[in-house]
Scaffold this motif. Structure first.
Motif, PDB file in Angstrom:
ATOM      1  N   HIS A  74      32.137  16.054 -31.475  1.00  0.00           N
ATOM      2  CA  HIS A  74      32.979  15.717 -32.610  1.00  0.00           C
ATOM      3  C   HIS A  74      34.243  15.043 -32.094  1.00  0.00           C
ATOM      4  N   LEU A  75      34.056  14.212 -31.106  1.00  0.00           N
ATOM      5  CA  LEU A  75      35.209  13.549 -30.517  1.00  0.00           C
ATOM      6  C   LEU A  75      35.277  12.134 -31.036  1.00  0.00           C
ATOM      7  N   ILE A  76      36.250  11.407 -30.552  1.00  0.00           N
ATOM      8  CA  ILE A  76      36.609  10.197 -31.264  1.00  0.00           C
ATOM      9  C   ILE A  76      36.652   8.940 -30.420  1.00  0.00           C
ATOM     10  N   ALA A  77      36.621   9.053 -29.137  1.00  0.00           N
ATOM     11  CA  ALA A  77      36.845   7.843 -28.363  1.00  0.00           C
ATOM     12  C   ALA A  77      35.867   7.718 -27.230  1.00  0.00           C
ATOM     13  N   SER A  78      35.632   6.514 -26.842  1.00  0.00           N
ATOM     14  CA  SER A  78      34.838   6.230 -25.662  1.00  0.00           C
ATOM     15  C   SER A  78      35.776   5.681 -24.616  1.00  0.00           C
ATOM     16  N   VAL A  79      35.732   6.239 -23.400  1.00  0.00           N
ATOM     17  CA  VAL A  79      36.728   5.869 -22.409  1.00  0.00           C
ATOM     18  C   VAL A  79      36.149   5.188 -21.184  1.00  0.00           C
ATOM     19  N   ALA A  80      34.812   5.061 -21.158  1.00  0.00           N
ATOM     20  CA  ALA A  80      34.225   4.471 -19.958  1.00  0.00           C
ATOM     21  C   ALA A  80      34.478   2.969 -19.923  1.00  0.00           C
ATOM     22  N   VAL A  81      34.534   2.408 -18.735  1.00  0.00           N
ATOM     23  CA  VAL A  81      34.713   0.974 -18.568  1.00  0.00           C
ATOM     24  C   VAL A  81      33.490   0.420 -17.865  1.00  0.00           C
ATOM     25  N   GLY A  82      32.848  -0.598 -18.482  1.00  0.00           N
ATOM     26  CA  GLY A  82      31.677  -1.196 -17.863  1.00  0.00           C
ATOM     27  C   GLY A  82      32.077  -2.069 -16.700  1.00  0.00           C
ATOM     28  N   VAL A 126      26.767  -3.185 -22.185  1.00  0.00           N
ATOM     29  CA  VAL A 126      27.083  -2.363 -23.341  1.00  0.00           C
ATOM     30  C   VAL A 126      27.613  -1.008 -22.897  1.00  0.00           C
ATOM     31  N   GLU A 127      28.339  -0.386 -23.794  1.00  0.00           N
ATOM     32  CA  GLU A 127      28.807   0.984 -23.612  1.00  0.00           C
ATOM     33  C   GLU A 127      28.567   1.698 -24.938  1.00  0.00           C
ATOM     34  N   THR A 128      27.748   2.733 -24.947  1.00  0.00           N
ATOM     35  CA  THR A 128      27.406   3.391 -26.202  1.00  0.00           C
ATOM     36  C   THR A 128      28.041   4.771 -26.301  1.00  0.00           C
ATOM     37  N   THR A 129      28.305   5.160 -27.531  1.00  0.00           N
ATOM     38  CA  THR A 129      28.872   6.458 -27.851  1.00  0.00           C
ATOM     39  C   THR A 129      28.113   7.021 -29.042  1.00  0.00           C
ATOM     40  N   TYR A 130      27.850   8.326 -29.048  1.00  0.00           N
ATOM     41  CA  TYR A 130      27.245   8.914 -30.243  1.00  0.00           C
ATOM     42  C   TYR A 130      27.949  10.203 -30.611  1.00  0.00           C
ATOM     43  N   VAL A 131      27.926  10.493 -31.896  1.00  0.00           N
ATOM     44  CA  VAL A 131      28.444  11.751 -32.421  1.00  0.00           C
ATOM     45  C   VAL A 131      27.315  12.369 -33.239  1.00  0.00           C
ATOM     46  N   GLU A 144      33.263  10.294 -42.861  1.00  0.00           N
ATOM     47  CA  GLU A 144      34.282   9.242 -42.943  1.00  0.00           C
ATOM     48  C   GLU A 144      35.256   9.334 -41.774  1.00  0.00           C
ATOM     49  N   ARG A 145      35.658  10.533 -41.442  1.00  0.00           N
ATOM     50  CA  ARG A 145      36.597  10.717 -40.340  1.00  0.00           C
ATOM     51  C   ARG A 145      35.982  10.281 -39.013  1.00  0.00           C
ATOM     52  N   VAL A 146      34.726  10.661 -38.769  1.00  0.00           N
ATOM     53  CA  VAL A 146      34.061  10.304 -37.515  1.00  0.00           C
ATOM     54  C   VAL A 146      33.861   8.796 -37.414  1.00  0.00           C
ATOM     55  N   ILE A 147      33.450   8.172 -38.509  1.00  0.00           N
ATOM     56  CA  ILE A 147      33.237   6.724 -38.504  1.00  0.00           C
ATOM     57  C   ILE A 147      34.558   6.000 -38.233  1.00  0.00           C
ATOM     58  N   ARG A 148      35.611   6.457 -38.881  1.00  0.00           N
ATOM     59  CA  ARG A 148      36.923   5.836 -38.671  1.00  0.00           C
ATOM     60  C   ARG A 148      37.380   6.009 -37.218  1.00  0.00           C
ATOM     61  N   ASN A 149      37.150   7.182 -36.672  1.00  0.00           N
ATOM     62  CA  ASN A 149      37.562   7.422 -35.290  1.00  0.00           C
ATOM     63  C   ASN A 149      36.805   6.541 -34.310  1.00  0.00           C
ATOM     64  N   LEU A 150      35.532   6.306 -34.578  1.00  0.00           N
ATOM     65  CA  LEU A 150      34.754   5.408 -33.720  1.00  0.00           C
ATOM     66  C   LEU A 150      35.305   3.985 -33.798  1.00  0.00           C
ATOM     67  N   ALA A 151      35.712   3.580 -34.986  1.00  0.00           N
ATOM     68  CA  ALA A 151      36.294   2.248 -35.139  1.00  0.00           C
ATOM     69  C   ALA A 151      37.638   2.168 -34.411  1.00  0.00           C
ATOM     70  N   PHE A 155      21.657   8.592 -45.259  1.00  0.00           N
ATOM     71  CA  PHE A 155      21.951   8.061 -46.594  1.00  0.00           C
ATOM     72  C   PHE A 155      23.353   8.436 -47.056  1.00  0.00           C
ATOM     73  N   GLY A 156      23.763   9.671 -46.813  1.00  0.00           N
ATOM     74  CA  GLY A 156      25.062  10.143 -47.266  1.00  0.00           C
ATOM     75  C   GLY A 156      26.244   9.518 -46.565  1.00  0.00           C
ATOM     76  N   TYR A 157      25.997   8.707 -45.563  1.00  0.00           N
ATOM     77  CA  TYR A 157      27.080   7.990 -44.870  1.00  0.00           C
ATOM     78  C   TYR A 157      27.401   6.652 -45.531  1.00  0.00           C
ATOM     79  N   MET A 158      26.685   6.295 -46.574  1.00  0.00           N
ATOM     80  CA  MET A 158      26.813   4.951 -47.136  1.00  0.00           C
ATOM     81  C   MET A 158      28.234   4.660 -47.622  1.00  0.00           C
ATOM     82  N   ASN A 159      28.737   5.453 -48.546  1.00  0.00           N
ATOM     83  CA  ASN A 159      30.070   5.181 -49.086  1.00  0.00           C
ATOM     84  C   ASN A 159      31.168   5.293 -48.025  1.00  0.00           C
ATOM     85  N   PRO A 160      31.133   6.314 -47.159  1.00  0.00           N
ATOM     86  CA  PRO A 160      32.125   6.349 -46.076  1.00  0.00           C
ATOM     87  C   PRO A 160      32.070   5.119 -45.176  1.00  0.00           C
TER      88      PRO A 160
END
Length: 359
Positions: A7-15, A64-69, A79-86, A98-103
């Motif tokens: 449930h974290l928010i950032a990706s810190v690795a550098v390719g 590429v550098e991928t992150t998943y939550v 919504e909070r997780v999507i915003r944090n990834l952005a 499906f429930g992620y559509m509006n967020p």
């Protein structure tokens, strides 16, 4: 490379890139984020999406550098997780329930330079597309196999939520039952969850207590397959190949192959050709796969494989009329194919389905 962040928010690795000339600066990797409704170990929906993520890493390497939550509830948390990834600098974000559509649409408006792809929804924006797999194609094959395999004429269906995708697939199974075994009855149990092994196992056992001998599911754990294996019944896997969880019970699995689409979208972002669109792929595109039909006669296997071949080639479309609703009203005329737009938003049951759609 990737980061697994519960449930974290950032990706810190550098390719690390390889310069094409001495002392040239390496390009930054494209950052790609994923949001999953279940754990990647669900052996179903989220697991299969994560296999798609891994295919991106394998294909592009350090580009590429991928992150998943994982295990993100549909709603405010999403919504909070999507915003944090952005905020963390991801260039492309896949939101996979499906429930992620509006967020997703809301956050996309706040981050116009980020590209978003939402699975199973229907909304788009200037920087948000959507995608879906034609699971109903696989469900039709599953309905055929169930129709041929059942001895009790009682088929079970473990359903998650009453969204168009689930309603459409229940209906498609019934269409196959209507054609290949009109005496068969389908029992539906709604568990109101995508991933809850306990509920899924309980639902399977209740149905088997009522005489069901073939179970289908629109949930994400292998619990139903395992329950069928323990009790000498049969089941169909969801999203990934679940044969290992019930070698004697497993009839087939409807497998989502997300890798090719994910690789394509990443390449489009890299090339600057990405555009928001609504994508719906199936057997013809390699997005829906039935690896093997098991524990049936050679005759049934051959007929099932022919149905797969005919769907793949376009010779056969499961939603070809005449198709009636529960009231006996003709919804699709004889010889006509139901329009995609109507399939995408379906909110009614076909003739033969028992009960009402939950509100």
């Amino acid at each position: 490379m990737k980061h697994s962040i519960k449930h974290l928010i950032a990706s810190v690795a550098v390719g690390v890139g390889i310069a094409s000339a001495p002392l040239a600066q390496a390009e930054e990797p494209l950052k790609v984020g994923f949001v999953y409704v279940g754990p990647i170990g669900d052996h179903g929906w989220s697991y299969q999406h994560d296999q798609g993520r891994l295919s991106i890493e394998k294909h592009f390497g350090d580009k590429v550098e991928t992150t998943y939550v994982e295990s993100v509830p549909e709603g405010a948390d999403a919504e909070r997780v999507i915003r944090n990834l952005a905020k963390a600098g991801n260039d492309l974000i896949f939101t996979t329930s499906f429930g992620y559509m509006n967020p997703t649409i809301k956050v996309a408006k706040q981050f116009p330079k980020v590209k978003f792809e939402h699975a199973t929804g229907y909304k788009t924006s200037k920087n948000a597309g959507n995608y879906l797999s034609k699971t109903f194609e696989g469900r039709y094959v599953a309905g055929f196999v169930a129709a041929k395999k059942t001895k009790t004429n009682k088929i079970g269906y473990i359903a998650s939520f009453p969204i168009p995708e689930v309603i459409r697939d229940i209906n498609t199974v019934q269409l196959a039952l209507n054609k290949y075994n009109p005496e068969a009855e389908m029992k539906i149990v709604w568990v109101n969850s995508w991933f809850d092994p306990g509920k899924e196992a309980d639902a399977a056992n209740v149905m088997m207590d009522q005489g069901v001998d073939v179970i289908l599911q629109h949930t994400d754990s292998p619990a139903a397959m395992q329950a069928a294996e323990r009790r000498g019944k049969f089941a169909v896997g969801q999203a990934s190949d679940m044969s290992s969880f019930g070698p004697n019970a497993h009839l087939m699995s409807v497998v989502d192959e997300w890798g090719p689409l994910y690789i394509k979208r990443v390449q489009e972002v890299m090339d600057g050709t990405w555009k928001p669109e609504s994508y719906w792929g199936g057997m013809a595109e390699g997005d829906i796969v039935v690896p093997e039909i098991n524990n049936v006669s050679d005759e049934v296997k051959a007929e099932g494989n022919q149905i797969i071949a005919d769907i793949t080639s376009g010779k056969f479309f499961p939603w070809t009329g005449p198709i009636k609703n529960q009231k006996g009203e003709v919804m699709v005329a004889a010889g006509e194919r139901m329009p995609i737009k109507d399939l995408l938003g379906i909110n009614w049951y076909v003739e033969g389905v028992q009960g009402d759609i939950p509100k």
